[in-house]
Write a protein that holds these residues in place. Structure first.
Motif, PDB file in Angstrom:
ATOM      1  N   TYR A  43       6.232   9.891   7.487  1.00 24.42           N
ATOM      2  CA  TYR A  43       4.701   8.566   6.940  1.00 24.42           C
ATOM      3  C   TYR A  43       5.554   7.671   7.767  1.00 24.42           C
ATOM      4  O   TYR A  43       6.351   6.745   7.509  1.00 24.42           O
ATOM      5  CB  TYR A  43       4.544   9.099   5.902  1.00 24.42           C
ATOM      6  N   GLN A  44       4.945   6.992   8.970  1.00 23.37           N
ATOM      7  CA  GLN A  44       3.930   5.447   8.925  1.00 23.37           C
ATOM      8  C   GLN A  44       3.848   4.597   7.727  1.00 23.37           C
ATOM      9  O   GLN A  44       2.678   5.040   6.998  1.00 23.37           O
ATOM     10  CB  GLN A  44       3.385   5.991  10.454  1.00 23.37           C
ATOM     11  N   THR A  45       4.026   3.620   7.476  1.00 22.84           N
ATOM     12  CA  THR A  45       3.723   2.501   6.318  1.00 22.84           C
ATOM     13  C   THR A  45       3.918   1.160   6.319  1.00 22.84           C
ATOM     14  O   THR A  45       5.153   1.250   7.558  1.00 22.84           O
ATOM     15  CB  THR A  45       3.643   2.977   5.113  1.00 22.84           C
ATOM     16  N   GLN A  46       3.277   0.442   6.301  1.00 24.46           N
ATOM     17  CA  GLN A  46       3.837  -0.892   5.589  1.00 24.46           C
ATOM     18  C   GLN A  46       4.561  -1.169   4.080  1.00 24.46           C
ATOM     19  O   GLN A  46       3.898  -1.072   3.650  1.00 24.46           O
ATOM     20  CB  GLN A  46       2.952  -1.545   5.904  1.00 24.46           C
ATOM     21  N   LEU A  47       5.870  -2.009   5.090  1.00 23.41           N
ATOM     22  CA  LEU A  47       6.806  -2.735   3.475  1.00 23.41           C
ATOM     23  C   LEU A  47       6.962  -4.298   3.380  1.00 23.41           C
ATOM     24  O   LEU A  47       7.192  -4.520   3.907  1.00 23.41           O
ATOM     25  CB  LEU A  47       7.934  -1.987   3.443  1.00 23.41           C
ATOM     26  N   PRO A  48       6.183  -4.506   2.586  1.00 21.73           N
ATOM     27  CA  PRO A  48       7.059  -6.491   2.122  1.00 21.73           C
ATOM     28  C   PRO A  48       7.965  -6.111   2.685  1.00 21.73           C
ATOM     29  O   PRO A  48       9.246  -5.473   2.408  1.00 21.73           O
ATOM     30  CB  PRO A  48       6.204  -6.438   0.186  1.00 21.73           C
TER      31      PRO A  48
END
Length: 309
Positions: free
Chosen positions: A172-177
């Motif tokens: 799963y591709q996501t944006q992380l802080p």
């Protein structure tokens, strides 16, 4: 107002939004470069008042130049592009423009080198600026992005692939802080932003309640602070936020004196919150972590990453 915007005008608007380095004019004030769309030249003085407030607290001038660049926020063109859809060849062309605009908007939040001749980390501001009761939050948002850039902290998020068994591919591709967990420079950046103007202290720490984030195998509390431009939220750790609040309660000269004694060192990822608190004569605040009831079982992948650069 009851007809779609002509395709030629939409193409021009998307070009302006996605090529700001070519479409804008720039001016230098107090060693800071401000780039703006021509109609927004009067805004430069308002931005400069905030940036100058942050710069005035620095013990030494920044090692690299700073550019504050105006960009079009996500709400700027979406309604116009949506109104241009109507099927047939023009509709398909509008769809391509919409995709181009959307891809650029997404990249602004993740790619620190997206726009040529812009600071890295970037400092963006958008088309709107608060007045009255909204002025303080607007000032604080720009001050926060400026302080983060000047201290070397990220103003963008990291896009990563994580394992998620519930997804068909398992990935799963996501944006992380990107969190500077336990690092002194986070509290310093927050203090710089909160100290920028008479209105920024009230806007500091007043946005949203905290939430638990999983970093590696450890839960920490994270808070959203509103930045400027397309990065509407900059995530900060609970410990950094509390230490910055304690710093704000001290006489400014006392904080400035401590920072000046070891300024380059304070900006290193190796300088800790504990060292900064001790130098200021403060007790290190508790992180205030509240892990979800399921503990590690409630998350299958980290929800934040540590920024170590």
């Amino acid at each position: 107002q009851d007809r779609p915007v002509p395709l030629g005008q939409l193409k021009r608007l998307v070009w302006l939004a996605t090529q700001p380095a070519q479409a804008e004019r720039c001016v230098t004030r107090q060693h800071v470069r401000y780039c703006y769309y021509p109609a927004f030249q009067p805004m430069v003085a308002r931005w400069a008042a905030v940036v100058d407030g942050v710069m005035a607290r620095l013990p030494d001038p920044p090692a690299r130049g700073l550019t504050v660049r105006q960009v079009v926020d996500d709400l700027g063109l979406t309604p116009l592009l949506t109104s241009g859809r109507g099927g047939g060849p023009p509709g398909r062309q509008v769809d391509r423009l919409t995709t181009e605009y959307s891809n650029f908007q997404n990249a602004q939040a993740t790619d620190p080198t997206l726009v040529p001749r812009t600071s890295n980390p970037p400092v963006y501001t958008d088309l709107s600026w608060g007045v009255g009761g909204a002025l303080g939050p607007s000032q604080y948002g720009l001050a926060l992005s400026t302080a983060y850039s000047l201290t070397g902290l990220p103003t963008t998020q990291r896009t990563v692939w994580v394992h998620n068994p519930s997804v068909g591919t398992g990935m799963y591709q996501t944006q992380l802080p990107r969190l500077p967990t336990g690092q002194a420079r986070e509290a310093i950046a927050l203090w710089l932003a909160a100290s920028a103007t008479p209105l920024t202290p009230a806007a500091f720490g007043a946005q949203y309640p905290g939430f638990p984030a999983l970093v590696g195998r450890h839960w920490i509390m994270v808070y959203d602070e509103t930045g400027a431009g397309p990065a509407l939220n900059i995530d900060v750790t609970g410990q950094g936020l509390k230490l910055a609040k304690a710093m704000l309660a001290l006489p400014p000269r006392r904080v400035e004196s401590v920072l000046a004694r070891w300024w380059p060192g304070w900006l290193s990822p190796r300088a800790s919150d504990a060292q900064l608190a001790a130098a200021l004569g403060l007790a290190l605040p508790s992180d205030g972590t509240r892990a979800p009831s399921g503990g590690l079982r409630s998350a299958t992948w980290p929800t934040a990453v540590v920024e170590r650069r």
